[in-house]
Design a protein around this motif. Structure first.
Motif, PDB file in Angstrom:
ATOM      1  N   HIS A 179      -5.101   6.679  -1.616  1.00 39.88           N
ATOM      2  CA  HIS A 179      -5.512   5.385  -1.230  1.00 39.88           C
ATOM      3  C   HIS A 179      -6.284   5.923   0.178  1.00 39.88           C
ATOM      4  O   HIS A 179      -5.290   6.429   0.921  1.00 39.88           O
ATOM      5  CB  HIS A 179      -4.112   4.804  -1.074  1.00 39.88           C
ATOM      6  CG  HIS A 179      -4.504   3.065  -1.030  1.00 39.88           C
ATOM      7  ND1 HIS A 179      -4.164   2.269  -2.035  1.00 39.88           N
ATOM      8  CD2 HIS A 179      -5.235   2.591  -0.005  1.00 39.88           C
ATOM      9  CE1 HIS A 179      -4.630   1.036  -1.592  1.00 39.88           C
ATOM     10  NE2 HIS A 179      -5.038   1.131  -0.378  1.00 39.88           N
ATOM     11  N   ASN A 190      -1.423  -1.302   0.385  1.00 39.96           N
ATOM     12  CA  ASN A 190      -2.271  -2.699   0.282  1.00 39.96           C
ATOM     13  C   ASN A 190      -1.837  -3.578   1.504  1.00 39.96           C
ATOM     14  O   ASN A 190      -2.336  -4.366   2.008  1.00 39.96           O
ATOM     15  CB  ASN A 190      -2.113  -3.321  -0.857  1.00 39.96           C
ATOM     16  CG  ASN A 190      -2.721  -2.778  -2.236  1.00 39.96           C
ATOM     17  OD1 ASN A 190      -3.978  -2.441  -1.965  1.00 39.96           O
ATOM     18  ND2 ASN A 190      -2.299  -2.559  -3.312  1.00 39.96           N
ATOM     19  N   ARG A 193      -4.282  -5.070   4.485  1.00 37.93           N
ATOM     20  CA  ARG A 193      -4.275  -6.507   4.729  1.00 37.93           C
ATOM     21  C   ARG A 193      -4.070  -6.924   6.126  1.00 37.93           C
ATOM     22  O   ARG A 193      -4.693  -7.479   6.812  1.00 37.93           O
ATOM     23  CB  ARG A 193      -3.414  -7.216   3.669  1.00 37.93           C
ATOM     24  CG  ARG A 193      -4.099  -7.289   2.353  1.00 37.93           C
ATOM     25  CD  ARG A 193      -3.089  -7.768   1.290  1.00 37.93           C
ATOM     26  NE  ARG A 193      -2.836  -9.102   1.474  1.00 37.93           N
ATOM     27  CZ  ARG A 193      -1.330  -9.802   1.011  1.00 37.93           C
ATOM     28  NH1 ARG A 193      -0.564  -8.872   0.398  1.00 37.93           N
ATOM     29  NH2 ARG A 193      -1.376 -10.834   1.344  1.00 37.93           N
TER      30      ARG A 193
END
Length: 588
Positions: free
Chosen positions: A162, A208, A212
């Motif tokens: 990631h 994630n 955000r």
């Protein structure tokens, strides 16, 4: 012992004066390492730090750190400093203390090396944080980390990793004062330390969640210092509910190949690499640790794909097919089951056939070709080759009709699919059991049909047996249609519906209201009629916890657009007593 490890790399000073000094990099390393090592926050082992080092030392540190990791560990690699992009070889380079401007290819650390080491790393959870950019100039006292503005950016991708970067390629990743971390790293540190980055409130901050949080935080920066972080990851996109591959490789041959290559069968099985048992999808999904389901469906009529959604996908699909785009026969149900009490028998090739079903299929195809709109196509699908051969000869010269086994249709679609089940009491129990439990086979067969799915079989025979044929029978007999996701939308909040009904009846005398209605396979909350006018209302209760608000709004608007004269009504408008839009639709 903690199973979380981080390598923090930063370069603030350079021998080549072409690269401006970045004093805030030292603050980046200090504050990020500190928050990761806090037992109550990050809980990482002592972070490995590499500061102001030459290329060889950084390269050795990256390789040594990642090669020592285990599969169950979480790995974070963070790099802060200047980035340079070489147009000729298309590579991104991280500037180290001994990098020479114009000779980055020879003297800087290749991003490809870091990516390669991360992909080789045994850890299944890996995050790469890049606090650098690819354009640089002084802006109102704030320096940017990067190469000259003319450099075009590469795309940084890594399998199973990631990746979160500090900015878009056209933006600057801003530093701050010498004793303070950069904007990007400050947002990371504050998000972790305060817990604000735990956006879904589950007590864990995922990659994630962090991205955000960074996106929201950096949007608040003053004009002239804004930057937009990006994220990417290996996306294994596929559908494990499709048909498995067909192989002619025998177990003995595969075992011999394993031994010849010096590979243990247990290792191949662990990594989903056995050829006969697994596909490339299984291997990639295992390596990545997660998969991406393409969960928005636009092909089949909602009543058709609703069967697969309930029984194959656990209700995870969002059905957005526009029924007005389908070539179909008006007034005819999307899913039908003509009852055929036939007899299954062996064909010449040992497969099974059913003459009565074949005759009924021929008759239905003839009628369909006369009634369907121009350009429509018909497919006849059966699990058994002998049945396929029995039916195919009749239609071999008709271009609008295709006949085959389920494998023939994988990847294709027809406006109408006729499905011949063949089975009866004369069929061997093992064959019936195989037919009942092959979920992947049924999923493919069902979702080849765009407008109509017509199933031919013995109703009494299948009604007492579990499995997908029974599910098809249930769907065909559900006259009112079934919601494609298994439950009525927003069914849990009746109070909003009750208030809306009160407001409408009070506002418009003589109004007629039906609740929990279905049209063309799509459920909605209110069917409102006044005189010759009607409105179909979907209540929108807002995004659920953890869901993306933008995606929720897009889907809510999309679902409403599929309803004839549909109106989306946010729940807050109901509580606020607003009925203007609905009343206006009825008046006009």
């Amino acid at each position: 012992m903690s199973r979380k490890h981080a390598l923090i790399v930063g370069t603030a000073t350079h021998q080549d004066v072409s690269y401006p000094t970045l004093p805030s990099v030292r603050a980046d390393i200090h504050f990020l390492g500190q928050v990761l090592e806090m037992p109550a926050v990050g809980g990482y082992e002592k972070c490995s730090r590499v500061e102001d080092s030459p290329k060889a030392a950084v390269k050795q540190a990256v390789e040594g750190f990642l090669s020592a990791r285990e599969p169950d560990e979480l790995v974070v690699v963070y790099l802060s400093g200047h980035g340079a992009y070489d147009r000729e070889d298309g590579q991104l380079y991280f500037v180290t203390t001994d990098t020479e401007a114009g000779r980055e290819r020879q003297t800087a650390l290749e991003a490809a090396f870091v990516i390669d080491q991360l992909e080789k790393c045994a850890a299944r959870r890996k995050v790469l944080l890049l606090d650098c950019c690819f354009s640089g100039s002084a802006v109102q006292g704030f320096r940017s980390k990067g190469a000259p503005a003319t450099a075009a950016p590469p795309v940084v991708e890594a399998g199973g990793v990631h990746v979160i970067t500090a900015s878009q390629h056209w933006e600057k990743a801003f530093t701050t004062d010498a004793d303070q971390p950069s904007q990007f790293t400050r947002a990371i540190v504050e998000g972790l330390h305060s817990g604000r980055a735990d956006l879904d409130g589950d007590g864990q901050i995922s990659a994630n969640d962090l991205f955000r949080h960074l996106s929201r935080d950096l949007q608040k920066a003053p004009d002239g210092r804004r930057q937009t972080p990006t994220q990417s990851t290996l996306s294994v996109t596929g559908d494990p509910m499709q048909l498995q591959h067909i192989t002619t490789l025998q177990p003995r041959q595969e075992a011999e190949a394993h031994r010849g290559a010096g590979l243990r069968a247990s290792w191949l099985d662990e990594h989903r690499l056995e050829h006969r048992r697994y596909s490339s999808f299984h291997a990639a999904a295992h390596a990545a640790g997660e998969t991406l389901l393409l969960d928005e469906h636009f092909r089949c009529h909602p009543d058709i794909v609703g069967i697969a959604n309930r029984h194959c996908y656990g209700g995870r699909l969002t059905v957005l097919t526009d029924p007005r785009s389908l070539r179909r026969i008006d007034g005819v149900d999307a899913v039908q089951w003509p009852d055929v009490t036939g007899t299954a028998r062996r064909g010449h090739n040992g497969s099974w056939l059913n003459q009565d079903e074949a005759d009924r299929v021929h008759l239905s195809v003839e009628r369909l070709l006369k009634r369907l709109p121009h350009g429509s196509t018909v497919g006849v699908v059966t699990p058994f080759r002998a049945q396929k051969d029995l039916i195919a000869g009749r239609w071999q010269h008709e271009p609008r009709v295709r006949v085959g086994t389920v494998h023939t249709f994988q990847g294709g679609q027809q406006d109408v699919i006729l499905l011949s089940l063949v089975a009866s009491d004369r069929m061997r129990p093992s064959a019936v059991n195989w037919l009942s439990r092959e979920v992947n086979l049924w999923n493919v067969a069902i979702t080849r049909a765009r407008s109509h799915l017509i199933v031919f079989g013995d109703r009494d025979f299948w009604s007492v047996r579990p499995g997908m044929p029974h599910a098809l029978l249930d769907a065909a007999e559900a006259k009112g249609g079934l919601p494609s996701h298994g439950v009525h939308p927003e069914h849990s909040d009746e109070d909003v519906g009750d208030r809306l009904q009160y407001l409408l009846t009070d506002e418009i005398p003589g109004i007629l209201i039906d609740r929990n209605a279905v049209v063309d396979g799509y459920p909605y909350d209110f069917d409102v009629r006044h005189g010759s006018k009607s409105v179909r209302i979907r209540l929108d209760h807002g995004a659920s916890t953890g869901a993306e608000a933008a995606r929720h709004l897009r889907l809510a608007l999309g679902r409403t657009a599929l309803l004839p004269n549909g109106v989306r009504v946010p729940a807050w408008q109901v509580w606020d007593g607003r009925t203007e839009r609905m009343v206006g639709r009825l008046d006009n």
